[in-house]
Design an enzyme around this catalytic site. Structure first.
Site, PDB file in Angstrom:
ATOM      1  N   THR A  87       0.881  -1.183   0.000  1.00 25.73           N
ATOM      2  CA  THR A  87       0.000   0.000   0.000  1.00 25.73           C
ATOM      3  C   THR A  87       0.914   1.227   0.000  1.00 25.73           C
ATOM      4  OG1 THR A  87      -0.137  -0.280   2.415  1.00 25.73           O
ATOM      5  CG2 THR A  87      -2.041  -0.982   1.128  1.00 25.73           C
ATOM      6  N   PHE A 148       1.683  -5.852  13.006  1.00 26.53           N
ATOM      7  CA  PHE A 148       2.572  -4.959  13.758  1.00 26.53           C
ATOM      8  C   PHE A 148       4.007  -5.470  13.807  1.00 26.53           C
ATOM      9  CE2 PHE A 148      -1.730  -4.408  15.323  1.00 26.53           C
ATOM     10  CZ  PHE A 148      -1.883  -3.026  15.301  1.00 26.53           C
ATOM     11  N   ARG A 150       7.922  -6.266  13.251  1.00 28.41           N
ATOM     12  CA  ARG A 150       9.062  -5.417  12.892  1.00 28.41           C
ATOM     13  C   ARG A 150       9.995  -6.215  11.996  1.00 28.41           C
ATOM     14  NH1 ARG A 150      10.984  -4.945  18.874  1.00 28.41           N
ATOM     15  NH2 ARG A 150      10.297  -7.097  18.622  1.00 28.41           N
ATOM     16  N   LYS A 200      -3.625   0.835  13.710  1.00 30.58           N
ATOM     17  CA  LYS A 200      -2.349   0.590  13.020  1.00 30.58           C
ATOM     18  C   LYS A 200      -1.637   1.916  12.694  1.00 30.58           C
ATOM     19  CE  LYS A 200       1.014  -1.128  10.759  1.00 30.58           C
ATOM     20  NZ  LYS A 200       2.144  -1.748  11.416  1.00 30.58           N
ATOM     21  N   GLY A 249      19.019   9.138  16.416  1.00 32.72           N
ATOM     22  CA  GLY A 249      19.679   8.531  15.270  1.00 32.72           C
ATOM     23  C   GLY A 249      19.590   9.431  14.057  1.00 32.72           C
ATOM     24  N   CYS A 256       7.511   1.525   6.203  1.00 29.30           N
ATOM     25  CA  CYS A 256       6.209   1.834   6.821  1.00 29.30           C
ATOM     26  C   CYS A 256       6.076   3.255   7.353  1.00 29.30           C
ATOM     27  CB  CYS A 256       5.921   0.848   7.943  1.00 29.30           C
ATOM     28  SG  CYS A 256       5.701  -0.837   7.344  1.00 29.30           S
TER      29      CYS A 256
HETATM   30  N1  LIG Z   1       7.268  -4.520   6.083  1.00 27.49           N
HETATM   31  C1  LIG Z   1       6.838  -4.297   7.316  1.00 27.49           C
HETATM   32  O1  LIG Z   1       7.589  -4.204   8.283  1.00 27.49           O
HETATM   33  C2  LIG Z   1       5.350  -4.158   7.559  1.00 27.49           C
HETATM   34  C3  LIG Z   1       4.858  -4.276   8.859  1.00 27.49           C
HETATM   35  C4  LIG Z   1       3.482  -4.159   9.073  1.00 27.49           C
HETATM   36  C5  LIG Z   1       2.637  -3.896   8.000  1.00 27.49           C
HETATM   37  N2  LIG Z   1       3.152  -3.752   6.741  1.00 27.49           N
HETATM   38  C6  LIG Z   1       2.215  -3.522   5.643  1.00 27.49           C
HETATM   39  O2  LIG Z   1       2.003  -4.751   4.964  1.00 27.49           O
HETATM   40  C7  LIG Z   1       1.821  -4.530   3.562  1.00 27.49           C
HETATM   41  C8  LIG Z   1       2.833  -5.332   2.768  1.00 27.49           C
HETATM   42  O3  LIG Z   1       4.124  -4.872   3.115  1.00 27.49           O
HETATM   43  P1  LIG Z   1       5.455  -5.690   2.750  1.00 27.49           P
HETATM   44  O4  LIG Z   1       6.581  -4.979   3.375  1.00 27.49           O
HETATM   45  O5  LIG Z   1       5.249  -7.136   3.002  1.00 27.49           O
HETATM   46  O6  LIG Z   1       5.490  -5.460   1.156  1.00 27.49           O
HETATM   47  P2  LIG Z   1       6.431  -6.180   0.100  1.00 27.49           P
HETATM   48  O7  LIG Z   1       6.617  -5.211  -0.999  1.00 27.49           O
HETATM   49  O8  LIG Z   1       7.633  -6.766   0.786  1.00 27.49           O
HETATM   50  O9  LIG Z   1       5.564  -7.430  -0.416  1.00 27.49           O
HETATM   51  C9  LIG Z   1       4.393  -7.303  -1.142  1.00 27.49           C
HETATM   52  C10 LIG Z   1       4.318  -8.474  -2.121  1.00 27.49           C
HETATM   53  O10 LIG Z   1       3.014  -8.472  -2.735  1.00 27.49           O
HETATM   54  C11 LIG Z   1       3.168  -8.917  -4.077  1.00 27.49           C
HETATM   55  N3  LIG Z   1       1.943  -8.575  -4.817  1.00 27.49           N
HETATM   56  C12 LIG Z   1       1.527  -7.373  -5.269  1.00 27.49           C
HETATM   57  N4  LIG Z   1       0.331  -7.492  -5.886  1.00 27.49           N
HETATM   58  C13 LIG Z   1      -0.024  -8.808  -5.834  1.00 27.49           C
HETATM   59  C14 LIG Z   1      -1.142  -9.552  -6.284  1.00 27.49           C
HETATM   60  N5  LIG Z   1      -2.158  -9.004  -6.928  1.00 27.49           N
HETATM   61  N6  LIG Z   1      -1.153 -10.884  -6.044  1.00 27.49           N
HETATM   62  C15 LIG Z   1      -0.122 -11.501  -5.400  1.00 27.49           C
HETATM   63  N7  LIG Z   1       0.958 -10.834  -4.933  1.00 27.49           N
HETATM   64  C16 LIG Z   1       0.999  -9.500  -5.147  1.00 27.49           C
HETATM   65  C17 LIG Z   1       4.441  -8.230  -4.530  1.00 27.49           C
HETATM   66  O11 LIG Z   1       4.990  -8.842  -5.666  1.00 27.49           O
HETATM   67  C18 LIG Z   1       5.319  -8.367  -3.278  1.00 27.49           C
HETATM   68  O12 LIG Z   1       6.116  -9.559  -3.296  1.00 27.49           O
HETATM   69  C19 LIG Z   1       1.907  -3.017   3.374  1.00 27.49           C
HETATM   70  O13 LIG Z   1       0.626  -2.470   3.460  1.00 27.49           O
HETATM   71  C20 LIG Z   1       2.723  -2.574   4.576  1.00 27.49           C
HETATM   72  O14 LIG Z   1       2.466  -1.236   4.928  1.00 27.49           O
HETATM   73  C21 LIG Z   1       4.482  -3.893   6.504  1.00 27.49           C
END
Ligand SMILES: NC(=O)c1ccc[n+]([C@@H]2O[C@H](COP(=O)([O-])OP(=O)(O)OC[C@H]3O[C@@H](n4cnc5c(N)ncnc54)[C@H](O)[C@@H]3O)[C@@H](O)[C@H]2O)c1
Length: 422
Positions: A87, A148, A150, A200, A249, A256
């Protein structure tokens, strides 16, 4: 045990898929990246996350975890479908929901009756309803269950969370989602979807606020001759404040906080509340990148033009390979924009960054450098041979952007040292 589809095999999706399989569920995890699906199917995990490789391999062998290409191919038998797609920040600062909508459109026609679709991606208030509309299925409930975890401790965070938040207007769907976490001990907060979605964003914005606050206090400490290390110790023992996220830092970053804080400003403003406090938090963070650049410039004798600078650390924090919106990358590229000759070492970062020459070991980047800038808190940096580093550098000078190193030990070795707030 349940049939779960996880859409998206990134940091959140892959962790969710592996951990639910570990808890005993049957999980099919989909991505649109064919290379990623192929390597994951062979047990090769494309991200750095402690414990994830072993968990993926074990559950592949047990047959509880599969990887497929395309969301539609994961959802056909799913009792539960978790949306874990990106997102990102839209042009106006709002969250871009297009990945969520696409994924919902792909699974809508194939989901079995009575399935539950769950938003684990961080999505703005109203997204649960938006997914309902896109799915167009009266027999499928949509629930918010924000994540949530990390990065760097994603697996233990998933299996041992501080809390589980479930937002739903449908009590039975909420209970069904809660039951997936059997084996996980944590308080479960069941609320309505807008409150779950707000929890969130508010949590991330609060943590960003804590860091910006302490970076501002560090600036005050520098101005008045106080030592921020002692100041945060004295503050943190107050149980109402706590020690976590009270470390100055180079600024906050990662995949995020930057997008989520801007999205919350946008959500608030769209609803008629000008969130000036959070705008200030973002502004302090932007200033912090500049403050670190200025510290490095000052340490280099006043100019960066043509100055060789060694950088240790590019990831947005230690124990991850993620460089998305990394303060370290931001500062390294700003140094290059100011004419510095930047060589950087990071134990996990991949990719190329404008004006930054990446090297494979921490010593070679120090050869001929005027200043060494420590920008990520990798533990291994503490234990390097600083006599060797001093010998390699043109002048032994350190800007410790993480307050990671021992000032006195370095000064004894002839280094000029400056940290953040002390
Ligand atoms: N990374 C974090 O620490 C974290 C923590 C909490 C929440 N989030 C939230 O979780 C969500 C995902 O974050 P992330 O870091 O895992 O992202 P990311 O970019 O690491 O992974 C997302 C994956 O989704 C795949 N994708 C996109 N469209 C798709 C579809 N239609 N079908 C199948 N796969 C598809 C992409 O190819 C990618 O591999 C975001 O909204 C983020 O804000 C992230």
């Amino acid at each position: 045990m349940a049939q779960i589809a996880v859409i998206g095999a990134g940091y959140v999706g892959l962790t969710t898929a592996a951990c639910f399989a570990h808890l005993g569920h049957d999980v099919v995890c989909a991505d649109i990246d064919e290379k990623r699906v192929t390597s994951l199917s062979k047990g090769e995990v494309p991200i750095v996350e402690a414990g994830l490789d072993a968990m993926v391999q074990e559950n592949l062998e047990l047959g509880r975890l599969r990887f497929v290409l395309g969301a539609g191919n994961a959802a056909g038998d799913a009792e539960f479908a978790y949306l874990c797609v990106p997102t990102p920040q839209g042009e106006d600062g709002s969250a871009d929901l297009s990945y969520i909508e696409t994924a919902a459109r792909q699974i809508g026609p194939v989901l079995p009756a009575e399935a539950v679709v769950i938003n684990k991606s961080t999505v703005p208030v109203g997204s649960t309803r938006a997914v309902e509309r896109v799915l167009g299925r009266d027999d499928v409930a949509v629930v918010s269950n924000p994540e949530f975890l990390r990065e760097g401790s994603a697996v233990p965070d998933f299996l041992n969370p501080d809390r589980i938040v479930i937002g739903s207007d449908d009590q039975s769907a909420a209970v069904r989602v809660a039951s997936l976490y059997i084996g996980v001990t944590a308080p479960i907060i069941v609320t309505d979807p807008p409150s779950a979605e707000t929890i969130k964003y508010a949590s991330n914005a609060f943590l960003a606020t804590k860091i910006s606050f302490v970076n501002a206090i560090a600036a005050v400490c520098e101005a008045v001759g106080a030592d921020v290390k002692d100041v945060v110790l004295g503050m943190g023992y107050d149980k109402r404040i706590g020690h976590e996220f009270l470390k100055p830092g180079p600024g906050w970053g990662g995949s995020c906080f930057p997008k989520d804080s801007r999205a919350l400003v946008h959500i608030a403003e769209s609803a008629g509340y000008p969130f000036d406090l959070l705008k200030g938090v973002i502004a302090v963070n932007e200033e912090q990148f500049q403050r670190v650049v200025e510290k490095i410039r000052a340490m280099a004798g006043g100019t960066l033009e043509g100055t060789p600078i060694a950088v240790w650390g590019l990831t947005f924090k230690a124990r991850t390979d993620d460089t998305r919106d990394s303060p370290a990358v931001r500062i390294a590229t700003l140094l290059a924009e100011h004419g510095a000759v930047v060589k950087a070492y990071d134990p996990a970062a991949k990719g190329e960054f404008a004006g930054v020459e990446a090297a494979a070991d921490p010593y070679s980047v120090c050869e001929g450098a005027e200043v060494l800038a420590v920008l990520t808190e990798w533990d291994e940096f503490r234990w390097l041979d600083f006599d060797k580093v001093a010998g390699l550098m043109a002048t032994p000078r350190v800007v410790d952007g993480r307050n990671l190193l021992n000032r006195h030990a370095l000064e004894r070795r002839g280094f000029a040292y400056t940290g953040i707030g002390h």
